[in-house]
Scaffold this active site. Structure first.
Site, mmCIF file in Angstrom:
data_model
loop_
_atom_site.group_PDB
_atom_site.id
_atom_site.type_symbol
_atom_site.label_atom_id
_atom_site.label_comp_id
_atom_site.label_asym_id
_atom_site.label_seq_id
_atom_site.Cartn_x
_atom_site.Cartn_y
_atom_site.Cartn_z
ATOM 1 N N ARG A 187 -3.340 -7.609 2.762
ATOM 2 C CA ARG A 187 -3.582 -6.679 1.670
ATOM 3 C C ARG A 187 -3.738 -7.471 0.383
ATOM 4 N NH1 ARG A 187 0.443 -4.317 0.177
ATOM 5 N NH2 ARG A 187 2.048 -4.942 1.636
ATOM 6 N N TYR A 224 -9.988 -6.429 6.564
ATOM 7 C CA TYR A 224 -8.600 -6.536 7.028
ATOM 8 C C TYR A 224 -7.909 -5.165 7.031
ATOM 9 C CZ TYR A 224 -3.630 -6.987 7.041
ATOM 10 O OH TYR A 224 -2.316 -6.780 7.341
ATOM 11 N N LYS A 268 -2.052 2.820 4.196
ATOM 12 C CA LYS A 268 -1.430 2.637 2.878
ATOM 13 C C LYS A 268 -2.169 3.419 1.797
ATOM 14 C CE LYS A 268 1.471 -0.419 4.518
ATOM 15 N NZ LYS A 268 2.876 -0.088 4.711
ATOM 16 N N HIS A 305 7.545 5.035 2.218
ATOM 17 C CA HIS A 305 7.344 3.847 3.046
ATOM 18 C C HIS A 305 8.594 3.673 3.916
ATOM 19 C CE1 HIS A 305 6.251 -0.751 2.992
ATOM 20 N NE2 HIS A 305 5.853 -0.166 4.093
ATOM 21 N N SER A 345 8.560 -5.290 2.901
ATOM 22 C CA SER A 345 7.920 -6.006 4.007
ATOM 23 C C SER A 345 8.823 -7.163 4.436
ATOM 24 C CB SER A 345 6.566 -6.552 3.573
ATOM 25 O OG SER A 345 5.762 -5.491 3.131
ATOM 26 N N CYS A 352 11.451 -7.221 6.391
ATOM 27 C CA CYS A 352 12.898 -6.979 6.508
ATOM 28 C C CYS A 352 13.241 -6.286 7.823
ATOM 29 C CB CYS A 352 13.400 -6.171 5.327
ATOM 30 S SG CYS A 352 13.421 -7.111 3.795
ATOM 31 N N ASP A 358 6.692 3.084 9.831
ATOM 32 C CA ASP A 358 6.185 2.615 8.531
ATOM 33 C C ASP A 358 6.106 3.692 7.450
ATOM 34 O OD1 ASP A 358 5.172 0.407 7.001
ATOM 35 O OD2 ASP A 358 3.155 1.222 7.179
ATOM 36 N N ARG A 386 -1.804 -9.317 13.620
ATOM 37 C CA ARG A 386 -1.326 -7.952 13.874
ATOM 38 C C ARG A 386 -1.681 -7.443 15.267
ATOM 39 N NH1 ARG A 386 1.299 -5.064 9.457
ATOM 40 N NH2 ARG A 386 1.238 -6.556 7.752
HETATM 41 C C1 OXD Z 1 3.194 -3.562 4.895
HETATM 42 C C2 OXD Z 1 2.626 -3.128 6.183
HETATM 43 O O1 OXD Z 1 2.721 -4.545 4.325
HETATM 44 O O2 OXD Z 1 3.155 -2.171 6.765
HETATM 45 O O3 OXD Z 1 4.143 -2.915 4.438
HETATM 46 O O4 OXD Z 1 1.631 -3.712 6.640
HETATM 47 MN MN MN Z 2 4.549 -1.111 5.569
#
Ligand code: OXD
Ligand code: MN
Length: 591
Positions: free
Chosen positions: A74, A202, A211, A231, A253, A255, A282, A376
Site C-alpha cells: 500500500r 498491488y 481498505k 480495522h 499491521s 501484530c 481484518d 500475500r
Molecule cells: C494491512 C492489511 O496492511 O490488512 O492492514 O493488509
Molecule cells: Mn489490515
C-alpha cells in the site's frame, strides 16, 4: 469476449459508459460470477503470464502472480481523501481538492485502457441482501483484480439484481496504466461514493472493496448513518458449556491479527472443550442491535494474508486455508513440484526456484529473501477450518468485548480493562506500537495508531473519536473495552508471554470480566487482573513473570502521557473534550 450489460440500472450504466469514454478500452466485459467465465479469464491470464498455474494435485485451483518490483505494498503517501473541505480529511490524511483530483488524475486515466479490456465487477461487501451489506462496482483492466475480488468479496449478477434501480453503490475505477509510481494515485471521494486507483497492481491499492471501500469510504458512511467500520478481527470463543462469546480486536499491521482471528486453543483448553471460531481477520462493520448491544459482521469473503511467517505452527488454519482456490502474490515459485514457498513456511527452502522478482533462486545458497516480506495469499473464507457457522449470518454476531492492542516492550501490561466506554475510547485513541528492527528507521520509536485506523479513516480523526463517543451514548449494553500487549519483553529483549494459542488464557479473563465472574484491581490506567486469575496451567511461566507482565510502571506511563498530549495537539479543537478529560484523569492517577 465483450459482453452485454447485466443490468438496466441507469446509474450503473452511466458510470460504466463515462468511465469507458475516459479510459477507452477495446471492449467491456461484465463479470457475472460464473465459474465458466472465471475459468476463461484465468486461461487468458495464463497465456499472457499474468498468472502461473500451480500443481493441480497439491494446490488445486491455485495460481501465482508477481507484481512489478516497484509495486509491492500500500502507498500511504499516494493515498488521498478528496473531501470537499480540507478540514474534513483531517490532519492524519493526505488531502486533495476533489475538482483538482478529478482533473489531474482524470488525465492519467485518459486512454489508459486502450488495447485492453475493461472488466465490470459488481460486488457486495457483506452477504448479498443482508441489512449490513453494501454494493460496489469496480471497473478494472486487470484479470488479477477480477480473480482476487471474486475471492475477497461476493461477485456477480445477484449483486446487480439486488441493487435494482438504486444508485446507492460505490463507484470504483482502477487502471494499471503503466505502473509509474510517480503517477500512482489512490483517491477517495467520500461525498461521491467514489474511488479512483491508477498505476498500481498491488492488492491493497487495487482490490477496492477492501481498505478503500470497507474502511475509508465505509467509515465515512458509518459516521453519517450511525454505524462503524473498523480495522478489526472478529473471533468467537466457545466454552465447554457451548456458550460462544464474540470479541472484536484492533491491532496495527504486523501484530498478529490473522493469527488471533484463527486461534487454536492450547491443548488443556481443547481437552476441556474450548473452541474458537473465526468470523473475520481484518475488517468489522458494527451496528447497534435492537437489544442495545453491538453486532458485527465481516464484510469480506476471503483472507488477504501476509505469507511469510505463516506455517503449521504459527497459524495452521491460515495455511490450510491456502491449499486450494488461492492466489499467491510475490512468493517463491518452487520449480521442483510447481508449488510455492516463503520464508518461515518450513526449514526446507527449494533449491530450484524463482524468487518474487522472477529471478532464478536457490533457497539453500541464496543470501537474499525469496519471497517479498509483504507477499500475500488471497484465500476463500470457506477454506478456513475454524470459520464460524455465523460467518454468513446477515445479522452478524453480538460483541461481548472490544480489544485494542499494540507492540510495546515495556509500557503496556499484558491486559487491562477500561473503566467504561469513554475511557475505552481513550484507550483506543492512544494505541501505539514501537518500531522493531524488522522495519527500517530507529528501533523503539512509538508510533500512535488510534484504533489501528490511522491509514484507513476516511475523515477527520477528531470527528472519528467523537463518533465513537456518540455510539457509546446510544448503547444500552455496550461491550467492555480492553487493551492487550502480547509483546512485553524482559531486559534482554526476550518476549515474556508465549503468545499464539496461549493468548486464549487472556481472552478467558476478558470474557469472565464481561460476565462479571472475576474481580480486578483498579490501577492508574484501568482494571488489571490479579495474577492468580490468569490461568497458566501447563505453561512454562512462573507467577513472578506473570506479575511482571501485569505491572504498571508509573514513570513510564508519565512519559507516555506526555507523548499522548503531544499526539493529541494534532487534532486541535476537534479533539473531544471527553478525551482531554481522560488524559487529565490519567495524569492525576499517576501522581
Ligand atoms: C494491512 C492489511 O496492511 O490488512 O492492514 O493488509
Ligand atoms: Mn489490515
Amino acid at each position: 469476449m465483450a459482453s452485454k450489460p447485466l443490468t438496466s440500472n441507469k446509474s450503473v450504466l452511466k458510470f460504466v459508459e463515462e468511465s469507458a469514454a475516459r479510459t477507452c478500452p477495446d471492449e467491456i466485459v461484465w463479470i457475472d460470477g460464473s465459474k465458466e467465465q472465471l475459468d476463461a479469464l484465468a486461461a487468458a491470464a495464463l497465456k499472457t503470464g499474468e498468472l502461473i498455474k500451480l500443481n493441480e494435485e497439491l494446490l488445486p485451483g491455485c495460481y501465482l502472480h508477481r507484481t512489478a518490483v516497484n509495486d509491492v505494498a500500500r502507498v500511504e503517501d499516494r493515498t488521498f481523501i478528496c473531501s470537499r473541505r480540507e478540514e474534513d480529511a483531517g490532519p492524519t490524511n493526505n488531502w486533495m481538492d476533489p475538482k483538482e483530483a478529478y482533473e489531474k488524475v482524470g488525465k492519467i486515466f485518459e486512454g489508459a485502457m486502450k488495447g485492453r479490456t475493461m472488466y465490470v465487477i459488481p460486488f457486495s461487501m457483506g452477504k448479498v441482501g443482508s441489512p449490513f451489506a453494501k454494493a460496489g462496482i469496480e471497473l478494472t483492466d486487470s484479470i488479477y483484480v477480477v480473480m482476487n475480488m471474486n475471492i475477497m468479496t461476493r461477485v456477480g449478477k445477484e449483486v446487480l439484481d439486488n441493487l435494482g434501480d438504486s444508485d446507492d453503490f460505490v463507484r470504483g475505477l482502477h487502471a494499471k496504466a503503466d505502473l509509474d509510481e510517480t503517477k500512482r494515485y489512490i483517491l477517495h471521494f467520500p461525498e461521491d461514493n467514489t474511488i479512483w486507483s491508477v498505476n498500481s497492481g498491488y492488492g491493497g491499492n487495487v482490490l477496492l472493496g477492501k481498505k478503500c471501500f470497507a474502511l475509508r469510504i465505509a467509515s465515512y458512511q458509518g459516521k453519517n448513518e450511525g454505524w462503524m467500520a473498523e480495522h478489526m478481527l472478529i473471533l468467537g470463543i466457545q466454552n465447554p458449556e457451548g456458550e460462544i462469546n464474540y470479541i472484536a480486536a484492533a491491532f496495527p499491521s504486523a501484530c498478529g491479527k490473522t493469527n488471533l482471528a484463527m486461534l487454536i486453543p492450547p491443548e488443556i483448553y481443547q481437552k476441556k472443550g474450548y473452541k474458537c471460531w473465526c468470523v473475520g481477520d481484518d475488517i468489522a462493520w458494527i451496528r447497534i442491535g435492537e437489544d442495545g448491544r453491538l453486532w458485527a459482521v465481516n464484510p469480506e469473503n476471503g483472507f488477504f494474508g501476509v505469507a511469510p511467517g505463516t506455517n503449521m505452527k504459527s497459524n495452521p488454519n491460515a495455511l490450510i486455508s491456502t491449499q486450494k482456490n488461492t492466489i499467491f502474490t510475490n512468493v517463491v515459485h518452487n520449480l521442483d513440484n510447481n508449488t510455492v514457498w516463503w520464508e518461515g513456511l518450513d526449514k526446507n527452502p527449494p533449491e530450484h526456484a524463482v524468487d518474487w522478482k522472477g529471478n532464478p533462486w536457490n533457497g539453500k545458497t541464496s543470501e537474499v529473501k525469496g519471497a517479498h516480506p509483504n507477499s500475500r495469499f488471497t484465500a476463500p473464507a470457506v477454506n478456513c477450518p475454524c470459520l464460524s457457522p455465523e460467518f454468513e449470518n446477515p445479522k452478524g454476531v453480538p460483541l461481548s468485548a472490544i480489544v485494542f492492542g499494540g507492540r510495546r516492550a515495556k509500557t503496556a501490561p499484558l491486559v487491562y480493562q477500561a473503566r467504561d466506554w469513554e475511557h475505552g475510547v481513550f484507550v483506543g485513541s492512544i494505541m501505539a506500537s514501537e518500531t522493531t528492527a524488522a522495519a527500517s528507521g530507529a528501533v523503539g520509536v512509538v508510533r500512535r495508531d488510534p484504533m489501528a485506523m490511522l491509514p484507513f479513516c476516511g475523515y477527520h480523526m477528531g470527528d472519528y473519536f467523537q463518533h465513537w463517543l456518540d455510539m457509546g451514548k446510544k448503547l444500552k449494553n455496550p461491550p467492555k473495552i480492553f487493551n492487550v500487549n502480547w509483546f512485553r519483553t524482559d531486559d534482554e529483549g526476550h518476549f515474556l508471554w508465549p503468545g499464539f494459542g496461549d493468548n486464549l488464557r487472556v481472552l478467558e479473563w476478558i470474557i469472565k470480566r464481561c460476565k462479571g465472574e472475576v474481580e480486578a484491581r483498579e490501577t492508574a490506567i484501568g482494571y488489571l487482573p490479579d495474577p492468580e486469575d490468569i490461568n497458566i496451567e501447563g505453561l512454562d511461566l512462573d507467577r513472578k513473570t506473570l506479575t511482571d507482565l501485569l505491572s504498571v510502571d508509573k514513570e513510564m506511563w508519565k512519559a507516555d502521557a506526555q507523548g499522548i498530549e503531544e499526539f493529541y495537539t494534532k487534532f486541535g479543537s476537534k479533539l473531544p473534550k471527553e478525551l482531554k478529560g481522560e488524559l487529565e484523569t490519567l495524569k492525576k492517577n499517576l501522581q
